[in-house]
Design a protein around this motif. Sequence first.
Motif, PDB file in Angstrom:
ATOM      1  N   TYR A  38       0.835  -1.207   0.000  1.00 28.55           N
ATOM      2  CA  TYR A  38       0.000   0.000   0.000  1.00 28.55           C
ATOM      3  C   TYR A  38       0.873   1.262   0.000  1.00 28.55           C
ATOM      4  CZ  TYR A  38      -3.572   3.363   1.426  1.00 28.55           C
ATOM      5  OH  TYR A  38      -4.426   4.447   1.479  1.00 28.55           O
ATOM      6  N   CYS A  39       1.889   1.289   0.843  1.00 27.79           N
ATOM      7  CA  CYS A  39       2.745   2.473   0.924  1.00 27.79           C
ATOM      8  C   CYS A  39       3.490   2.726  -0.385  1.00 27.79           C
ATOM      9  CB  CYS A  39       3.744   2.325   2.068  1.00 27.79           C
ATOM     10  SG  CYS A  39       2.998   2.448   3.710  1.00 27.79           S
ATOM     11  N   ASN A  40       3.875   1.670  -1.065  1.00 26.70           N
ATOM     12  CA  ASN A  40       4.571   1.830  -2.340  1.00 26.70           C
ATOM     13  C   ASN A  40       3.663   2.460  -3.390  1.00 26.70           C
ATOM     14  OD1 ASN A  40       7.067   1.314  -3.846  1.00 26.70           O
ATOM     15  ND2 ASN A  40       5.814  -0.096  -5.052  1.00 26.70           N
ATOM     16  N   VAL A  41       2.421   2.014  -3.432  1.00 27.66           N
ATOM     17  CA  VAL A  41       1.458   2.572  -4.387  1.00 27.66           C
ATOM     18  C   VAL A  41       1.107   4.014  -4.030  1.00 27.66           C
ATOM     19  CG1 VAL A  41      -0.902   2.381  -5.270  1.00 27.66           C
ATOM     20  CG2 VAL A  41       0.492   0.322  -5.013  1.00 27.66           C
ATOM     21  N   GLN A  42       0.968   4.275  -2.737  1.00 28.79           N
ATOM     22  CA  GLN A  42       0.559   5.606  -2.271  1.00 28.79           C
ATOM     23  C   GLN A  42       1.735   6.566  -2.068  1.00 28.79           C
ATOM     24  OE1 GLN A  42      -2.685   6.553  -1.920  1.00 28.79           O
ATOM     25  NE2 GLN A  42      -3.221   4.545  -2.760  1.00 28.79           N
ATOM     26  N   ASN A  43       2.962   6.086  -2.286  1.00 28.05           N
ATOM     27  CA  ASN A  43       4.172   6.903  -2.123  1.00 28.05           C
ATOM     28  C   ASN A  43       4.315   7.435  -0.700  1.00 28.05           C
ATOM     29  OD1 ASN A  43       6.573   8.039  -3.140  1.00 28.05           O
ATOM     30  ND2 ASN A  43       5.581  10.008  -3.472  1.00 28.05           N
ATOM     31  N   ILE A  44       4.160   6.527   0.270  1.00 25.92           N
ATOM     32  CA  ILE A  44       4.298   6.865   1.691  1.00 25.92           C
ATOM     33  C   ILE A  44       5.642   6.338   2.187  1.00 25.92           C
ATOM     34  CG2 ILE A  44       3.375   6.483   4.014  1.00 25.92           C
ATOM     35  CD1 ILE A  44       0.614   6.106   2.690  1.00 25.92           C
ATOM     36  N   ALA A  45       6.442   7.202   2.770  1.00 25.34           N
ATOM     37  CA  ALA A  45       7.770   6.808   3.256  1.00 25.34           C
ATOM     38  C   ALA A  45       7.654   6.022   4.555  1.00 25.34           C
ATOM     39  CB  ALA A  45       8.646   8.034   3.464  1.00 25.34           C
ATOM     40  N   ILE A  46       8.524   5.015   4.696  1.00 21.82           N
ATOM     41  CA  ILE A  46       8.504   4.108   5.843  1.00 21.82           C
ATOM     42  C   ILE A  46       9.855   4.147   6.553  1.00 21.82           C
ATOM     43  CG2 ILE A  46       8.512   1.659   6.490  1.00 21.82           C
ATOM     44  CD1 ILE A  46       5.766   2.506   5.977  1.00 21.82           C
ATOM     45  N   CYS A  47       9.822   4.157   7.878  1.00 21.07           N
ATOM     46  CA  CYS A  47      11.036   4.017   8.681  1.00 21.07           C
ATOM     47  C   CYS A  47      10.940   2.722   9.482  1.00 21.07           C
ATOM     48  CB  CYS A  47      11.209   5.204   9.627  1.00 21.07           C
ATOM     49  SG  CYS A  47      12.648   5.047  10.729  1.00 21.07           S
ATOM     50  N   PRO A  48      11.632   1.655   9.065  1.00 23.74           N
ATOM     51  CA  PRO A  48      11.615   0.416   9.843  1.00 23.74           C
ATOM     52  C   PRO A  48      12.332   0.628  11.173  1.00 23.74           C
ATOM     53  CG  PRO A  48      12.515   0.078   7.622  1.00 23.74           C
ATOM     54  CD  PRO A  48      12.481   1.545   7.874  1.00 23.74           C
ATOM     55  N   GLN A  49      11.803   0.009  12.237  1.00 28.48           N
ATOM     56  CA  GLN A  49      12.414   0.200  13.554  1.00 28.48           C
ATOM     57  C   GLN A  49      12.385  -1.100  14.353  1.00 28.48           C
ATOM     58  OE1 GLN A  49      10.998   2.695  17.318  1.00 28.48           O
ATOM     59  NE2 GLN A  49      11.855   4.069  15.758  1.00 28.48           N
ATOM     60  N   GLY A  50      13.560  -1.431  14.910  1.00 26.64           N
ATOM     61  CA  GLY A  50      13.655  -2.580  15.801  1.00 26.64           C
ATOM     62  C   GLY A  50      13.678  -2.099  17.235  1.00 26.64           C
ATOM     63  N   GLY A  51      14.761  -2.416  17.955  1.00 27.84           N
ATOM     64  CA  GLY A  51      14.862  -2.005  19.348  1.00 27.84           C
ATOM     65  C   GLY A  51      15.293  -0.570  19.532  1.00 27.84           C
ATOM     66  N   ASN A  52      15.666   0.100  18.454  1.00 34.50           N
ATOM     67  CA  ASN A  52      16.043   1.519  18.482  1.00 34.50           C
ATOM     68  C   ASN A  52      17.243   1.756  19.398  1.00 34.50           C
ATOM     69  OD1 ASN A  52      15.922   4.200  17.746  1.00 34.50           O
ATOM     70  ND2 ASN A  52      14.229   4.727  19.126  1.00 34.50           N
ATOM     71  N   THR A  53      18.251   0.890  19.298  1.00 41.16           N
ATOM     72  CA  THR A  53      19.455   1.029  20.122  1.00 41.16           C
ATOM     73  C   THR A  53      20.674   1.440  19.296  1.00 41.16           C
ATOM     74  OG1 THR A  53      19.977  -1.326  19.885  1.00 41.16           O
ATOM     75  CG2 THR A  53      18.647  -0.687  21.780  1.00 41.16           C
ATOM     76  N   GLY A  54      20.447   1.892  18.065  1.00 44.96           N
ATOM     77  CA  GLY A  54      21.549   2.267  17.188  1.00 44.96           C
ATOM     78  C   GLY A  54      22.194   3.585  17.585  1.00 44.96           C
ATOM     79  N   LEU A  55      23.304   3.887  16.923  1.00 44.40           N
ATOM     80  CA  LEU A  55      24.087   5.081  17.256  1.00 44.40           C
ATOM     81  C   LEU A  55      24.120   6.122  16.149  1.00 44.40           C
ATOM     82  CD1 LEU A  55      27.231   3.388  18.898  1.00 44.40           C
ATOM     83  CD2 LEU A  55      25.164   4.241  20.026  1.00 44.40           C
ATOM     84  N   VAL A  56      23.529   5.827  14.986  1.00 45.25           N
ATOM     85  CA  VAL A  56      23.706   6.721  13.840  1.00 45.25           C
ATOM     86  C   VAL A  56      22.389   7.269  13.295  1.00 45.25           C
ATOM     87  CG1 VAL A  56      25.924   5.771  13.133  1.00 45.25           C
ATOM     88  CG2 VAL A  56      23.823   4.698  12.308  1.00 45.25           C
ATOM     89  N   GLY A  57      21.338   7.191  14.086  1.00 47.24           N
ATOM     90  CA  GLY A  57      20.058   7.756  13.664  1.00 47.24           C
ATOM     91  C   GLY A  57      19.381   6.987  12.557  1.00 47.24           C
ATOM     92  N   GLY A  58      19.712   5.714  12.402  1.00 47.37           N
ATOM     93  CA  GLY A  58      19.144   4.931  11.311  1.00 47.37           C
ATOM     94  C   GLY A  58      17.764   4.385  11.576  1.00 47.37           C
ATOM     95  N   SER A  59      17.339   4.341  12.839  1.00 48.58           N
ATOM     96  CA  SER A  59      16.086   3.661  13.176  1.00 48.58           C
ATOM     97  C   SER A  59      14.965   4.602  13.579  1.00 48.58           C
ATOM     98  CB  SER A  59      16.336   2.663  14.311  1.00 48.58           C
ATOM     99  OG  SER A  59      16.849   3.311  15.464  1.00 48.58           O
ATOM    100  N   VAL A  60      15.168   5.907  13.429  1.00 44.07           N
ATOM    101  CA  VAL A  60      14.104   6.864  13.738  1.00 44.07           C
ATOM    102  C   VAL A  60      13.827   7.710  12.503  1.00 44.07           C
ATOM    103  CG1 VAL A  60      14.559   6.975  16.218  1.00 44.07           C
ATOM    104  CG2 VAL A  60      15.788   8.486  14.683  1.00 44.07           C
ATOM    105  N   PRO A  61      12.584   8.199  12.366  1.00 46.65           N
ATOM    106  CA  PRO A  61      12.262   9.021  11.203  1.00 46.65           C
ATOM    107  C   PRO A  61      13.019  10.331  11.202  1.00 46.65           C
ATOM    108  CG  PRO A  61      10.449   9.019  12.770  1.00 46.65           C
ATOM    109  CD  PRO A  61      11.419   8.006  13.255  1.00 46.65           C
TER     110      PRO A  61
END
Length: 507
Positions: free
Chosen positions: A101-124
Amino acid sequence: MSTINKLSVGIRRFHTVASRLRKYVELTSVRYPLLKRGNFSFLSDRHLGFFQSILSAHQVLTDELNDLSGYNVDWMRSVRGSSRLVLRPKTTEEVAAILQYCNVQNIAICPQGGNTGLVGGSVPVFDEVVLSLELMDEVISVDELSGVAIVQAGCVLEKLETVLHLSNLALPLDLGAKGSCQIGGNVATNAGGIRLLRYGNLHGSVLGLTTVLANGQIMDCLNTNKKDNTGYDLKQLFIGSEGTLGIVTQVALQCQPKPSSVQVGFFGLNSFENVLETMRLSKTNLGEILSSCELIDQSSLECVTTQLELRSPINNFPFYMLLETAGSNASHDAEKLNSLLEILINNGTIVDGTLAVDSAQAKNLWELRERISEALACEGYVYKYDVSVPVRQFYQLVDDMRIRLGNLPIRCCGYGHLGDGNLHLNITSHEYNPILLNRIEPFVYDWVCQERGSVSAEHGLGLKKRDYMEYSKSPTAIHWMRRVKKLFDPNNILNPYKIFPEQSSTD
């Protein structure tokens, strides 16, 4: 309380502090004013209605004050997005429906796991929809004979470790954040950890993956065979891809027999040359049972003992090393470690040292290493650099950075996985200071590049390091990485603004 539980409590404390202080965290779009929002759709009631039609109420979070804030901020309080929606699927099929659905509607997604990273990769970065895998936490199966575990991507590492121990198996991955990080996020960032020296990285331990592509297609590469020589090994593309090529939903992991004998030694040394000699003799004398070889400098130990009131068993030294062996014969392993200690003391390589006499002492020694990150966060804002450098130059970067920064920071220290050349350079200040940051960057990346190291050893590039990819990758390599990204995610909806410099929805 065990070391594992203390570490888990520490991580949870980080998230609690972040929850209380997130209103003080500057928006990423403000802190990085050159970032521009891609040409993605803005969330509408129609979009929300679709997600509510395929997911239950507790899987769709929209309350900005009570629900969303924790997903918009990283645990270090260094970046903050403004997502208005968090989706929490429970199955691969639900992930597929969301992405289609997001691909068709052009909605950006931020995948998130435990959010323990150091480089801002897991937050929008802006208002991307957060797709959290936290409800996909099932350990599907454990084969005691082959040692293969199949697990959903949202399973917390500590939970998986506990289940494996019941089958006398051990994870090939061990992290200080094991109480919060998730196996899918570990795979997405190719996490290393404290025992990579023994077990290698996830490119060797992951046997198979189930991944959902940007268009909603499910790619089933969930192989459990150690040998599969049938064409391209596509799963390798997703290990370390940081959620930009697809979303990992299931992992087949090769686990190892749980060692019945673990020995830990903690040594004090007067010079880095002594550190290198200790590592060399450890590899020679301990051989196949050596599982960890960690370095801690005086400033790091001072921080963890002061901030967290931990006690070091030996006096002050410029450097400390923590060695661990893991084997199957306690008397044999203890004899080898004692023999090494005798050699090191007799030749003057180490000045003082202690060997843990039981598991409780071993846990206390590991706390001195594993809780440094927690202690540093108590001092204020932390500038973290997780880099790979040639082992002979492992500590020179810390010395050079101290000279360069002078009295600007509270602390400049270094510790990390000496056995695989992975340095954790940490600099603290009372609060975020752009003047200090400009003194650190790009100097730190220039230094690493000149030594032919890597600007990211474990946590990926994310947002913070995306502009420095060229310091570790050739233009040709970057070109083909972009081509791969375009092939798998032509609309760039998966974790935009991450990994690649100046990435936009039209790249």
